[in-house]
Design an enzyme around this catalytic site. Sequence first.
Site, short mmCIF file in Angstrom:
data_model
loop_
_atom_site.label_atom_id
_atom_site.label_comp_id
_atom_site.label_asym_id
_atom_site.label_seq_id
_atom_site.Cartn_x
_atom_site.Cartn_y
_atom_site.Cartn_z
CE LYS A 42 -3.75 -0.59 2.43
NZ LYS A 42 -4.36 -0.84 3.74
NE ARG A 112 -5.23 3.32 3.71
CZ ARG A 112 -5.29 3.52 2.40
NH1 ARG A 112 -4.70 4.58 1.87
NH2 ARG A 112 -5.91 2.66 1.63
N GLY A 121 -8.47 -6.84 3.98
CA GLY A 121 -9.34 -6.89 5.15
C GLY A 121 -8.73 -7.55 6.37
CG MET A 123 -3.34 -6.05 8.30
SD MET A 123 -2.47 -6.57 9.75
CE MET A 123 -1.08 -7.26 8.94
NE ARG A 366 -5.92 -4.60 -3.14
CZ ARG A 366 -6.46 -4.59 -1.93
NH1 ARG A 366 -5.69 -4.53 -0.87
NH2 ARG A 366 -7.75 -4.64 -1.77
CG HIS A 482 -14.27 -9.97 4.09
ND1 HIS A 482 -14.62 -11.25 4.48
CD2 HIS A 482 -12.97 -9.84 4.40
CE1 HIS A 482 -13.58 -11.84 5.03
NE2 HIS A 482 -12.56 -11.00 4.99
CB SER A 790 10.32 -43.42 -13.12
OG SER A 790 9.26 -42.59 -12.69
CB CYS A 857 6.03 -41.56 -11.53
SG CYS A 857 6.91 -42.78 -10.53
CE1 TYR A 877 8.17 -39.70 -16.62
CE2 TYR A 877 10.11 -40.03 -17.98
CZ TYR A 877 9.20 -40.51 -17.06
OH TYR A 877 9.29 -41.78 -16.57
#
Length: 903
Positions: A42, A112, A121, A123, A366, A482, A790, A857, A877
Site C-alpha cells: 500500500k 492504515r 481486510g 488488518m 494494487r 469481503h 523414474s 512419478c 519429464y
Amino acid sequence: MHQNVNSDKQTTKTAIPQKFVYFFAAGESEGNAGMKNILGGKGANLAEMTSLGIPVPPGFTISTEICAHFYEAGGKLPDWVRPAVQESMNKVESKIGKKFGDVNNPLLVSVRSGARASMPGMMDTILNLGLNDQTVEGLAKSSNNPRFAWDSYRRFIQMYSDVVMGMNSSLLEVTLEDLKEEKHYKLDTEMTVEDLKLLVKKFKDLVHQMTGQSFPADPWEQLWGAISAVFHSWNTPRAITYRELHSIPAAWGTAVNVQSMVFGNMGDDSATGVAFTRNPSTGEKAFYGEFLINAQGEDVVAGIRTPQPITKVAAAAAGVMSLEEALPQAYAQLVEIYKKLESHYRDMQDIEFTIERGVLWMLQTRNGKRTAAAALKIACDMIDEKLITQDEAILRLDPAALDQLLHPTLDPKAAKTTLAKGLPASPGGVNGQIVFTSEEAVEWKEQGKKVILVRIETSPEDIAGMVAAQGIFTTRGGMTSHAAVVARGMGKCCVAGCGDIEVDYRNETMKVKGYVLKKGDVITLDGSTGEVYLGEVKTIEPKLDGSFERIMKIADGIRKLKVRTNADTPKDAQTARNFGAEGIGLCRTEHMFFGADRIDAVREMIIADNKMDREKALAKLLPMQREDFYQLFKIMDGLPVTIRLLDPPLHEFVPHTDEETKELAKRLNTDYERLRSKVKSLHEFNPMLGHRGCRLAITYPEIYQMQVRAIAEAAAQLMAEGKTLSPEIMIPLVATDKELDTLRAQSIAEVNKVQSEKNVKFEYTVGTMIELPRAAITADAIAEHADFFSFGTNDLTQTTLGLSRDDSGRFLGTYVSHGILPKDPFMSIDQVGVGSLVKMGVDLGRRTKPDLKVGVCGEHGGDPESIEFFHKVGLDYVSCSPFRVPIARLAAARAALIGKKIH
Ligand code: ADP
Ligand code: MG
Ligand code: MG
C-alpha cells in the site's frame, strides 16, 4: 534520519534502520513501487501514484522493519520511533495547511496497515483520527458542515474503540441501530447533528464502562495507540490464518501508513468507491466497480448498504444511478486515472478512491486478485494489446489456480428449483449443507460433511469457516465485499448480496419464497450466475475456453520438461490425453487386481502352495491384464506408457475378517483353516518396508513373468493392428543393482519369447523406479541395467525422512506450523534432503548412461514448486494425476523461464 539512537537500544537484536519513515506528497515522494519490502504494498504504491501526478492525500509510511522492533520491545512502540513520525507529521501539516490537533482547523489522518503481499481486510484501518470534543467543533466550523463533523467523530470512536481499545464493536453498533429504530430512520445518512452528538456521548460512556478507560482525547495519544494497533494486528489469529493460507512469512511484518483524510461523507457531492480496471471474475476488459454517495471507506466493502455500480451500463442493468451519471466530472477523471495506472503497472488494478465535494482522490492501487478464468483472459488480452510479452504472461499466472477451472460446473440440463438470485461473486458450482457460523463450518467439515457457509456478510473472522466451506453465500454486500474478494482469492464459489433471502442467525434458518431452510439443509450455489438452488443440483465437467488453450500452447512452446500422467484406467488415460498428457509415466498395475471379476484369481495366486498352483491362477489373470494394457496403449496411441509391475505386499489383497475369510474359502473351494493360517503368515509388522515391489518377484518370479507377458502380448496385438508403441516396463523398489540385473534379464527373456511366438518385433525398454536412498546412492551401478529411471518421490520421501505418510499426519502439521519443516514434504518435495538424492541419482545415472531418460512419478510431479526443482536438476519429464496435467504444463514453462532469467 536518526542515526544516534540511545546506546541502551543497541540491545535489540535487529539493527535499527537509518531511515524508517518515508514521506509522500505531490512532487516529494521518498518511496516508490519498488520498495514494497520496506513500505508494504500500500505504502509503496501510494508513493508511486503520487509521483505519477495522481492526486493522493499526503502522508507517510513507517517501514515494515519497525514491526520487528515493535515485537522485540514486547509489543510496544519504541520511543526512538516517535521523533521521526512527528517530523513527518509536520511536513504533512505544512502541505495541507492544517494542524494535527488544532482546535480551529484540525488535520485528521487515517492509520492504515500494509504488508508486502496484500492481505485484504486482514488488518484494521482507523479513519478520522485526531478528533476530540474540541477539534470536532473546529472541523464543523471549517467545513461548514457540522453533520459531517459529528458523523466522522462517531465513526472514529467506533473504529478506535474496536481496533485499538479491544472493545466489542457490536455494542456501539447496537446503540446506533437502536437510535435509528427509535427515530424510524432507514439509513445512517438520515441521522441529524443532534442525533450524532448524542451518539458520541453514549459511545464514550460505553467505552468507559466497558474498558475502564476514558476515550483518549489527545490526538497524539490516539496516534501512538493506532500505530501500535496496526503492528499488533500483524499477529492476530485471523492475520496468522491468512498468512499461513498464503505462505506469507511472519518475519515480513507490516508497514503503517499515516495519511491525511479526505472525506466521502461530506454530502451528496461526495462518495467513496472501489473498482477493478477489468472484470475480476471473467477478465472482460470493462471498467468495473462500486460506490456509495455520502459514505466513508469501509462502507462499500463492509456491506452496510448495497453499493451501486460505477458505470452507466452496469448500473442500468441493475436499475440504479451510476457514478458516471451522479458525478460525471469525477468519473471522467477516474477513468483517465485507471487507464494510466493500468498501463503504468501493466496489470489489472484494484483501486480505492474517495470523492470529496466533487474532487477525486486516489487511496490505493494494487494488482487485482482475479479468478483463474479472468487471469487467463486478461493475460491473453494484454498480450494482444502489447502490454506484456508472452513470457511475462506465463510468469504472472499461478499454475495452482488452474485447478479452479477444471472444477465441475452445474449441469444446465439438470432439473432445479431456484430459491433466489444474488451476485455472481466467484464462479463454480457447489452444493452442501448450510451452516450459519464459521465455527460450525469448520466442525462439520472435520466430520466429513460438505457445507455452505451462509452469512449476512462475512468479516475477516470468518476466514477459517470460508476455507472449510464448499461455497460461501451472503445476503448483503456487493461484488467487492469481503466475502467476494476473499472467495475469489481462494478460488472458492461465492454468491453474495442476495437480498431476497432472509437469514435469521438466532433460529439458524434462512427464508425465501415460503421456504424455510434449517441448518443442515442442502442448497446449491452457482457462483457464475449468482443463482441459489434448493437441494443438490447435478454437475458436469468444465468446458475450457480459448484463453486456456492459447496459454497452454504458449506454455508448451516454452517448457523443456515433458508432462505425462499417472493413470491406471482407460478413463483416466483419456482425461489426461485431453488435458495434453504426453504419455503415461506411471501405471500402477495393482489397481487392476482389485476388480470384482479378478480379485479372487489374485487371491488364488497368493495362497497357492506351489509354483504350479500359482501359475494356474496367474493364467486366469493374464488375459485380463493383457486387455488392460491393450486399452491403455491404444488410448495413448504411440506415446510412451510406463507400466510398473506389482508393488504392494500380497497381504493387501486378502480378506482380514474371519467372516470374509470363511466366504472366500468357500468360493475358492479350499479349507478355511488353511486359508486362515496362510493369511496370517502374510502378516508383516511394517509392510511399507516388507515383502513388496521387486522383492516379490525375486521370490515369486512367475508374477512379473505373467505381467510382462501381458504387456508383450498386448503390444504384439497392437503391432498386428498396424499401431506403433513403446511400452516401458518398470521394476519398483529396487535397492541394489543385482535385483534389477536379475529381473531385467527375466523380463527380456519373456518379451523375446512372446516376440518369437507371435513373430512380431516392437520397441520396448526396461527401467526402474528410484525410490530407496540406496538406489539413488548407487545409481551409477543400477543404470548399467536400466534404460530409464523414474523417481518415486513418495516412497523416497518416506524412506529418506524415515516417516510413514499414513502415520505422519499426527505430527507433520505441528512441524510445519512450527517452521521445523517449511512445507509438508509429501506435497512439495523436500529439496534439501530428498531433492539431493534425486539430483545424485540423476547425475550418477547419467555418468553411466549419458542419455538415460529420467522422470518423476510421485505426487510431486504435479506440484508447481517441485516441478521448478525437477526442471533444475535436468529431468526429462514429470508425471502427475490427469487433472494436474495443465498445471504441470504451465509450471514447467514457468520453471524454464525462471531458469533462463537466473542464467
Ligand atoms: P484495507 O487494507 O482493508 O483495504 P485500507 O487501509 O485501504 O484498508 O482502508 C480502508 C478504507 O478506508 C478504504 O476504503 C480506504 O479507501 C479508506 N481510507 C483509508 N485512508 C483514507 C483517507 N486518508 N481518507 C479517506 N479514506 C481513507
Ligand atoms: Mg484498501
Ligand atoms: Mg513406491
